[in-house]
Design a protein around this motif. Sequence first.
Motif, mmCIF file in Angstrom:
data_model
loop_
_atom_site.group_PDB
_atom_site.id
_atom_site.type_symbol
_atom_site.label_atom_id
_atom_site.label_comp_id
_atom_site.label_asym_id
_atom_site.label_seq_id
_atom_site.Cartn_x
_atom_site.Cartn_y
_atom_site.Cartn_z
ATOM 1 N N GLN A 161 -5.968 -114.975 6.359
ATOM 2 C CA GLN A 161 -6.104 -116.164 5.520
ATOM 3 C C GLN A 161 -5.219 -117.328 5.925
ATOM 4 O O GLN A 161 -5.467 -118.450 5.508
ATOM 5 N N LEU A 162 -4.192 -117.079 6.705
ATOM 6 C CA LEU A 162 -3.162 -118.086 6.929
ATOM 7 C C LEU A 162 -2.770 -118.132 8.402
ATOM 8 O O LEU A 162 -2.377 -117.123 8.976
ATOM 9 N N VAL A 163 -2.886 -119.324 9.005
ATOM 10 C CA VAL A 163 -2.441 -119.548 10.373
ATOM 11 C C VAL A 163 -0.943 -119.859 10.325
ATOM 12 O O VAL A 163 -0.514 -120.718 9.559
ATOM 13 N N LEU A 164 -0.163 -119.158 11.135
ATOM 14 C CA LEU A 164 1.272 -119.412 11.207
ATOM 15 C C LEU A 164 1.645 -119.693 12.648
ATOM 16 O O LEU A 164 1.483 -118.840 13.526
ATOM 17 N N GLU A 165 2.098 -120.912 12.884
ATOM 18 C CA GLU A 165 2.577 -121.305 14.203
ATOM 19 C C GLU A 165 4.089 -121.434 14.139
ATOM 20 O O GLU A 165 4.622 -122.102 13.260
ATOM 21 N N SER B 296 -6.472 -127.426 14.280
ATOM 22 C CA SER B 296 -7.589 -126.929 15.093
ATOM 23 C C SER B 296 -7.747 -125.420 14.932
ATOM 24 O O SER B 296 -8.863 -124.914 14.797
ATOM 25 N N TYR B 297 -6.631 -124.696 14.948
ATOM 26 C CA TYR B 297 -6.690 -123.244 14.761
ATOM 27 C C TYR B 297 -7.278 -122.896 13.395
ATOM 28 O O TYR B 297 -8.059 -121.957 13.266
ATOM 29 N N MET B 298 -6.896 -123.651 12.379
ATOM 30 C CA MET B 298 -7.439 -123.414 11.043
ATOM 31 C C MET B 298 -8.956 -123.594 11.046
ATOM 32 O O MET B 298 -9.681 -122.776 10.467
ATOM 33 N N ASN B 299 -9.428 -124.638 11.684
ATOM 34 C CA ASN B 299 -10.869 -124.880 11.755
ATOM 35 C C ASN B 299 -11.583 -123.780 12.535
ATOM 36 O O ASN B 299 -12.607 -123.269 12.100
ATOM 37 N N LEU B 300 -11.038 -123.425 13.692
ATOM 38 C CA LEU B 300 -11.676 -122.416 14.535
ATOM 39 C C LEU B 300 -11.680 -121.030 13.891
ATOM 40 O O LEU B 300 -12.603 -120.251 14.089
ATOM 41 N N LEU B 301 -10.634 -120.723 13.125
ATOM 42 C CA LEU B 301 -10.557 -119.422 12.449
ATOM 43 C C LEU B 301 -11.182 -119.453 11.052
ATOM 44 O O LEU B 301 -11.211 -118.434 10.371
ATOM 45 N N ASP B 302 -11.626 -120.636 10.640
ATOM 46 C CA ASP B 302 -12.337 -120.790 9.374
ATOM 47 C C ASP B 302 -11.465 -120.407 8.175
ATOM 48 O O ASP B 302 -11.865 -119.616 7.326
ATOM 49 N N VAL B 303 -10.243 -120.952 8.144
ATOM 50 C CA VAL B 303 -9.326 -120.704 7.030
ATOM 51 C C VAL B 303 -8.869 -122.022 6.417
ATOM 52 O O VAL B 303 -8.957 -123.079 7.040
ATOM 53 N N LYS C 18 14.480 -126.898 3.912
ATOM 54 C CA LYS C 18 14.263 -128.334 3.745
ATOM 55 C C LYS C 18 13.583 -128.981 4.947
ATOM 56 O O LYS C 18 12.780 -129.891 4.789
ATOM 57 N N GLU C 19 13.914 -128.532 6.146
ATOM 58 C CA GLU C 19 13.462 -129.231 7.351
ATOM 59 C C GLU C 19 12.470 -128.449 8.202
ATOM 60 O O GLU C 19 11.783 -129.044 9.028
ATOM 61 N N GLY C 20 12.406 -127.154 8.045
ATOM 62 C CA GLY C 20 11.729 -126.331 9.037
ATOM 63 C C GLY C 20 10.326 -125.874 8.721
ATOM 64 O O GLY C 20 9.697 -125.222 9.555
ATOM 65 N N GLN C 21 9.806 -126.198 7.560
ATOM 66 C CA GLN C 21 8.496 -125.667 7.185
ATOM 67 C C GLN C 21 7.582 -126.782 6.726
ATOM 68 O O GLN C 21 7.994 -127.662 5.978
ATOM 69 N N LYS C 22 6.342 -126.740 7.236
ATOM 70 C CA LYS C 22 5.336 -127.689 6.776
ATOM 71 C C LYS C 22 4.018 -126.947 6.581
ATOM 72 O O LYS C 22 3.613 -126.159 7.416
ATOM 73 N N THR C 23 3.379 -127.238 5.446
ATOM 74 C CA THR C 23 2.113 -126.599 5.087
ATOM 75 C C THR C 23 0.969 -127.560 5.352
ATOM 76 O O THR C 23 1.080 -128.749 5.079
ATOM 77 N N TYR C 24 -0.131 -127.021 5.858
ATOM 78 C CA TYR C 24 -1.325 -127.804 6.147
ATOM 79 C C TYR C 24 -2.503 -127.207 5.393
ATOM 80 O O TYR C 24 -2.659 -125.989 5.337
ATOM 81 N N ASN D 156 -6.710 -127.336 4.879
ATOM 82 C CA ASN D 156 -7.999 -127.734 5.413
ATOM 83 C C ASN D 156 -8.887 -128.045 4.215
ATOM 84 O O ASN D 156 -9.350 -127.144 3.523
ATOM 85 N N HIS D 157 -9.099 -129.312 3.945
ATOM 86 C CA HIS D 157 -9.784 -129.738 2.734
ATOM 87 C C HIS D 157 -11.280 -129.468 2.725
ATOM 88 O O HIS D 157 -11.928 -129.650 1.699
ATOM 89 N N LYS D 158 -11.822 -128.979 3.845
ATOM 90 C CA LYS D 158 -13.248 -128.688 3.838
ATOM 91 C C LYS D 158 -13.548 -127.364 3.124
ATOM 92 O O LYS D 158 -14.689 -127.030 2.886
ATOM 93 N N TYR D 159 -12.511 -126.624 2.775
ATOM 94 C CA TYR D 159 -12.681 -125.353 2.076
ATOM 95 C C TYR D 159 -12.213 -125.472 0.641
ATOM 96 O O TYR D 159 -11.183 -126.062 0.363
ATOM 97 N N ARG D 160 -12.961 -124.902 -0.251
ATOM 98 C CA ARG D 160 -12.570 -124.838 -1.653
ATOM 99 C C ARG D 160 -12.129 -123.415 -1.961
ATOM 100 O O ARG D 160 -12.880 -122.480 -1.743
ATOM 101 N N LEU D 161 -10.943 -123.307 -2.443
ATOM 102 C CA LEU D 161 -10.457 -121.998 -2.867
ATOM 103 C C LEU D 161 -10.922 -121.711 -4.278
ATOM 104 O O LEU D 161 -11.148 -122.630 -5.076
ATOM 105 N N LEU D 162 -11.050 -120.454 -4.579
ATOM 106 C CA LEU D 162 -11.437 -120.055 -5.925
ATOM 107 C C LEU D 162 -10.325 -120.372 -6.900
ATOM 108 O O LEU D 162 -9.152 -120.204 -6.601
#
Length: 135
Positions: free
Chosen positions: A76-80, A97-104, A119-125, A127-133
Motif C-alpha cells: 500500500q505504501l511506497v517508501l523511498e 512515479s513509483y506510486m503511479n506505476l504500483l497503483d497506490v 521535523k526535517e526528514g520525512q515527507k508524505t505524498y 496520489n489524488h487519483k485514488y479515493r480511499l475508503l
Amino acid sequence: MTKSDLKELVYRVNGAAIEVHKEIGPGLLESVYHKCMERELELRGIYFETELVIPIDYKGLELDANLRCDLFIENQLVLELKSVEKVLPIHEAQVLSYMNLLDVSMGLIINFNVTNIFKEGQKTYVNHKYRLLED
C-alpha cells in the motif's frame, strides 16, 4: 484499506525511521539505513518487500527499466529512503512515479541525513487519483 488504516501505517513506518535515526544518527550511506529499516520493520511486524522491481508497460510492451522501489510496505505504501543533503524535486518525482506505476495512493520519502528526522526528514505524498475508503 481505509484512510485511518493508511494513516496508522504511515505513523508506524515513521516510528521505525525515528528509531533507526535515534540508534545510528545521520551521515551514513543510504544502504546502511535501508538494512536498518528492514530490521526495524521486521521487529514491528510490518510486512514489506525490498528492492521491488517496478514494471513499466508502455503501449503493450513490458519494459525492463530496472526501476526499484526501496521498500514497498503492506502492498500500500511506497517508501523511498535517502541520505542526502537535500531532497530534490527529482526525488519527489521518483516517488510519485513509483506510486503511479504500483497503483497506490501514498508514498513517503525519508531522508536520514538530517539532525531531526521528525521535523526535517520525512515527507508524505498523496496520489489524488485514488479515493480511499472512508472509515
